[in-house]
Design a protein around this motif. Structure first.
Motif, mmCIF file in Angstrom:
data_model
loop_
_atom_site.group_PDB
_atom_site.id
_atom_site.type_symbol
_atom_site.label_atom_id
_atom_site.label_comp_id
_atom_site.label_asym_id
_atom_site.label_seq_id
_atom_site.Cartn_x
_atom_site.Cartn_y
_atom_site.Cartn_z
ATOM 1 N N ARG A 15 0.840 -1.185 -0.137
ATOM 2 C CA ARG A 15 0.022 -0.052 0.060
ATOM 3 C C ARG A 15 0.897 1.313 -0.018
ATOM 4 N N ALA A 16 2.259 1.052 0.151
ATOM 5 C CA ALA A 16 3.140 2.216 0.311
ATOM 6 C C ALA A 16 4.565 1.506 -0.193
ATOM 7 N N PHE A 17 5.419 2.306 -0.630
ATOM 8 C CA PHE A 17 6.693 1.711 -1.117
ATOM 9 C C PHE A 17 7.965 2.677 -0.639
ATOM 10 N N VAL A 18 8.819 2.186 -0.176
ATOM 11 C CA VAL A 18 10.256 2.840 0.105
ATOM 12 C C VAL A 18 11.085 2.577 -0.891
ATOM 13 N N LEU A 19 11.704 3.402 -1.715
ATOM 14 C CA LEU A 19 12.796 3.148 -2.545
ATOM 15 C C LEU A 19 14.040 3.926 -2.077
ATOM 16 N N ASN A 20 15.035 2.957 -1.291
ATOM 17 C CA ASN A 20 16.099 3.707 -0.765
ATOM 18 C C ASN A 20 17.404 3.329 -0.785
ATOM 19 N N PRO A 21 17.735 2.822 -1.878
ATOM 20 C CA PRO A 21 19.157 2.213 -1.929
ATOM 21 C C PRO A 21 20.252 3.072 -1.513
ATOM 22 N N VAL A 22 21.195 2.878 -1.082
ATOM 23 C CA VAL A 22 22.326 3.602 -0.745
ATOM 24 C C VAL A 22 23.242 3.919 -1.990
ATOM 25 N N VAL A 23 23.658 5.060 -2.395
ATOM 26 C CA VAL A 23 24.612 5.216 -3.543
ATOM 27 C C VAL A 23 26.070 5.902 -3.070
ATOM 28 N N GLY A 24 26.186 5.729 -1.672
ATOM 29 C CA GLY A 24 27.596 6.343 -1.047
ATOM 30 C C GLY A 24 27.579 7.976 -1.027
ATOM 31 N N PRO A 25 28.346 8.496 -0.146
ATOM 32 C CA PRO A 25 28.499 9.970 0.006
ATOM 33 C C PRO A 25 28.683 10.904 -1.048
ATOM 34 N N GLU A 26 28.376 12.103 -1.139
ATOM 35 C CA GLU A 26 28.579 12.713 -2.501
ATOM 36 C C GLU A 26 29.935 13.159 -2.469
ATOM 37 N N ALA A 27 30.390 13.447 -3.623
ATOM 38 C CA ALA A 27 31.838 13.857 -4.221
ATOM 39 C C ALA A 27 32.048 15.062 -3.351
ATOM 40 N N ILE A 28 30.906 16.232 -3.079
ATOM 41 C CA ILE A 28 31.063 17.267 -2.513
ATOM 42 C C ILE A 28 29.956 17.103 -1.318
ATOM 43 N N SER A 29 30.504 16.937 0.020
ATOM 44 C CA SER A 29 29.625 16.545 1.066
ATOM 45 C C SER A 29 28.187 17.198 1.096
ATOM 46 N N GLY A 30 27.250 16.255 1.015
ATOM 47 C CA GLY A 30 25.956 16.804 1.051
ATOM 48 C C GLY A 30 25.197 17.315 -0.156
ATOM 49 N N SER A 31 25.918 17.431 -1.263
ATOM 50 C CA SER A 31 25.386 18.125 -2.600
ATOM 51 C C SER A 31 24.722 17.028 -3.466
ATOM 52 N N SER A 32 23.474 16.732 -2.665
ATOM 53 C CA SER A 32 22.615 16.006 -3.287
ATOM 54 C C SER A 32 22.266 16.053 -4.810
ATOM 55 N N ARG A 33 22.543 17.177 -5.314
ATOM 56 C CA ARG A 33 22.044 17.285 -6.811
ATOM 57 C C ARG A 33 23.206 16.111 -7.684
ATOM 58 N N MET A 34 24.161 15.810 -7.017
ATOM 59 C CA MET A 34 25.241 15.284 -8.073
ATOM 60 C C MET A 34 24.546 13.639 -8.110
ATOM 61 N N LYS A 35 24.991 12.955 -6.905
ATOM 62 C CA LYS A 35 24.618 11.360 -7.013
ATOM 63 C C LYS A 35 23.282 11.345 -6.638
ATOM 64 N N GLY A 36 22.745 12.098 -5.891
ATOM 65 C CA GLY A 36 21.274 11.879 -5.482
ATOM 66 C C GLY A 36 20.489 12.231 -6.602
ATOM 67 N N GLY A 37 20.453 13.027 -7.533
ATOM 68 C CA GLY A 37 20.081 13.558 -8.706
ATOM 69 C C GLY A 37 20.183 12.538 -9.575
ATOM 70 N N THR A 38 21.313 11.847 -9.767
ATOM 71 C CA THR A 38 21.591 10.975 -10.772
ATOM 72 C C THR A 38 20.620 9.772 -10.389
ATOM 73 N N ALA A 39 20.897 9.280 -9.086
ATOM 74 C CA ALA A 39 20.125 8.064 -8.763
ATOM 75 C C ALA A 39 18.547 8.090 -9.088
ATOM 76 N N THR A 40 18.144 9.395 -8.601
ATOM 77 C CA THR A 40 16.887 9.432 -8.700
ATOM 78 C C THR A 40 16.419 9.366 -10.084
ATOM 79 N N LYS A 41 17.086 10.147 -11.064
ATOM 80 C CA LYS A 41 16.911 9.977 -12.679
ATOM 81 C C LYS A 41 16.789 8.441 -13.130
ATOM 82 N N VAL A 42 17.830 7.595 -12.496
ATOM 83 C CA VAL A 42 17.670 6.332 -12.872
ATOM 84 C C VAL A 42 16.558 5.538 -12.592
#
Ligand code: F1P
Length: 609
Positions: free
Chosen positions: A239-266
């Motif tokens: 009835r609900a879903f949580v999609l939360n794989p770990v992709v490792g810390p960002e190259a610039i700490s906390g800059s989720s626009r980088m890997k976070g954005g990429t993994a979101t798109k994928v």
């Protein structure tokens, strides 16, 4: 054997940041990445190598079968992707009174916008009405500029969602918060959980659930962790879903626009594509189909980073422009133009950049953007995104200190590109092309003359399939372009000295997450207590030597509002804490040393002796 060396470095780094004591209690998305520790001292080639390795972590498989963290390829993650893709299929088959809403704050909201438009376009090709919609904290203004404050409001999130879904009977809601941290998204998920007869909520983020943000949210009885836990309970009954794989810390700490954005798109594209293919091609939604899709994206990573030399060249040129107080302009076509605008807009909160430093423009402007609120150009120069605006306001003053980067594909009218390049060339020789072509369709040979061989060209293998394959190729070009542009803007700001070790020391503290991140950084670098760090931050933010009682007791939201108008807040607080000097002395010190990183480093090193 750089590939093997890279893999060994990645394994070692993962063993380090995965160990329980590493920067505890920070969630993975806020930790610093051991791979990028010295990125601030790296040259362009080395910057690319480090980013390549950090980005490769997105696709890292499980190191051990009982590994603590789930990854993109983990069995349980793939299963959730399968389940959510099946929900997409159901909605596409019965679109009447149904909606798929993608939502997030900052980069996450921008990706939500981008994908909702793309997938509506795919539907249009099949003569189907639009089914997708997006919401972003701060509305459409936030697509082009940093509007961090609305991210802190759960009630705003719920209200916007309710308005978007009025009258709908079935809604698949996908809320994205890379750090599992945004109150805006928490409010929307909570709204869904209270209306499960209509909504199926999905949460996308890149921390394990026990690292979801647990601090109280102002004026709201829940936390994001609590919402995540409620969703996990409901996940058993789908009835609900949580999609939360770990992709490792960002190259610039906390800059989720980088890997976070990429993994979101994928993740999002994979599950949406599978849903669409199931309806339009009757293909099966199963583990193998998910794995194939993700592997295709992994190949995009390899293809993109095979252009190390060219990418390093562009970073070098862009870095010199920023060092010389020049500018970097992205001139893009179609969705690659949007990728440029998004990348440019993120530099302001991330690096404390001026909006003029890196700017994006696209062919067709708002008529191509297709955003809900339409043309926003009357809101001010930050909202002027049409290439025509570039021609009228930027071109006349363009000079040798500026770099202009053209971003296009073989699908564009090349005469258009050529004409614009000619106009730019008369003002600066720093022209660069980032372009995508495919086996069946190549650029004309004169591209080399036009861009004086400063070309980062990727030739993709085309699959001779249907229109959907064409869309898939564009999605891959977008991701490739995202990696390239993230590398350029990050690399250029590193060369300008806006990064210290692998921290964005000059970030804007415009919401509660960034406020806490800033205090955490002050603690880390100076060893001060939370309270000392907060007091120094507030003094720098309000530019006062003594804090008033009102300032001390005010809500964080008041501080984050004030942060919009302040400059170099975190570096100033660092100098104050480390040297014990006054705020005005610290500001003077930072003004003297034009490179923020060097000024901060000199102060931190001298404080140690
Ligand atoms: C949302 C976000 C980021 C932005 C900045 C502030 O993060 O707006 O996109 O770059 O870090 O937060 P999240 O909710 O996706 O973690």
């Amino acid at each position: 054997m750089p590939g093997h060396q890279g893999e060994t470095r990645r394994t070692r780094a993962a063993q380090e940041w995965e160990s329980p004591g590493y920067e505890s209690p920070l969630p993975v998305t806020e930790k610093s990445n051991p791979l990028s520790r010295d990125i601030d001292r790296a040259g362009p080639q080395q910057i690319v190598r480090v980013l390549q390795e950090c980005d490769a972590e997105v696709f890292q498989g499980d190191l051990q079968t009982d590994a603590e963290y789930k990854r993109l390829y983990s069995e349980s993650v793939v299963q959730i992707l399968v389940n959510v893709a099946k929900r997409v299929k159901t909605i596409l088959k019965e679109p009447e009174n149904s909606l798929i809403v993608l939502s997030g704050c900052g980069t996450s909201g921008r990706i939500a916008f981008l994908l909702s438009n793309t997938f509506n376009r795919i539907l249009a090709r099949h003569q189907q009405k639009p089914v997708y919609s997006y919401t972003i904290a701060g509305g459409d203004k936030a697509l082009l500029t940093s509007q961090e404050a609305p991210e802190d409001s759960p009630s705003l999130g719920a209200q916007v969602l309710e308005e978007t879904c009025a009258g709908k009977k079935h809604v698949l809601f996908i809320g994205i918060s890379c750090g599992l941290s945004a109150p805006f998204v928490a409010g929307q998920l909570d709204f869904c959980l209270n209306n499960l007869d209509i909504f199926t909520p999905v949460l996308i983020g890149f921390n394990p659930a026990h690292m979801a943000r647990a601090e109280p949210i102002q004026g709201w009885p829940h936390t994001l962790r609590e919402v995540t836990e409620r969703m996990l309970d409901l996940q058993r009954g789908q009835r609900a879903f949580v999609l939360n794989p770990v992709v490792g810390p960002e190259a610039i700490s906390g800059s989720s626009r980088m890997k976070g954005g990429t993994a979101t798109k994928v993740l999002l594209e994979s599950l949406l594509l599978l849903g669409h293919r199931a309806v339009h091609r009757h293909s099966e939604i199963n583990h193998q189909a998910v794995l194939d899709c993700i592997r295709d994206y992994e190949t995009v990573h390899e293809m993109t980073y095979s252009k190390t030399e060219e990418l390093a060249d562009v970073i070098g040129t862009a870095g010199i422009s920023l060092q010389n107080q020049g500018h970097v302009y992205y001139l893009g076509w179609k969705t690659l133009g949007i990728m440029g605008i998004i990348d440019a807009s993120e530099c302001i909160p991330t690096f404390g950049a001026d909006f003029e430093d890196i700017r994006g423009f696209m062919s067709g402007g708002f008529s191509e953007m297709n955003n809900k609120e339409g043309d926003l150009s009357s809101l001010g120069p930050q909202f002027c995104i049409d290439q025509k605006d570039f021609l009228s306001t930027i071109l006349p003053n363009l000079g040798e200190n500026d770099t202009v980067i053209f971003i296009f594909t073989v699908d564009e009218d090349f005469a258009d590109v050529e004409k614009l390049a000619g106009q730019v060339k008369s003002k600066t020789s720093n022209l660069q092309a980032i372009c995508h072509e495919h086996g069946g369709c190549r650029f004309p040979v004169n591209i080399n003359n036009i861009f004086a061989s400063k070309i980062l060209r990727i030739t993709w293998t085309s699959s001779a399939g249907d229109a959907e394959d064409g869309f898939f190729m564009r999605l891959q070009w977008e991701l490739s372009t995202k990696w390239i542009l993230n590398a350029i803007s990050t690399g250029a700001h590193i060369l300008k000295g806006k990064v210290y070790k692998n921290y964005m020391i000059d970030l804007k503290v415009t919401n509660s997450k960034l406020y806490r991140r800033a205090i955490g950084m002050l603690q880390r670098f100076t060893g001060c207590s939370w309270m000392q760090g907060e007091r120094a931050l507030l003094r720098a933010l309000y530019r006062v030597e003594e804090l008033t009682e009102e300032m001390i007791t005010a809500d964080v939201s008041r501080h984050t509002q004030a942060a919009n108008a302040s400059d170099k807040v975190v570096p100033t607080a660092l100098v104050v804490l480390q040297t014990g000097c006054s705020v005005s002395e610290a500001q003077a010190h930072l003004r003297e040393g034009s490179v923020v990183r060097d000024a901060v480093e000199a102060c931190l090193t001298s404080g140690r002796h």
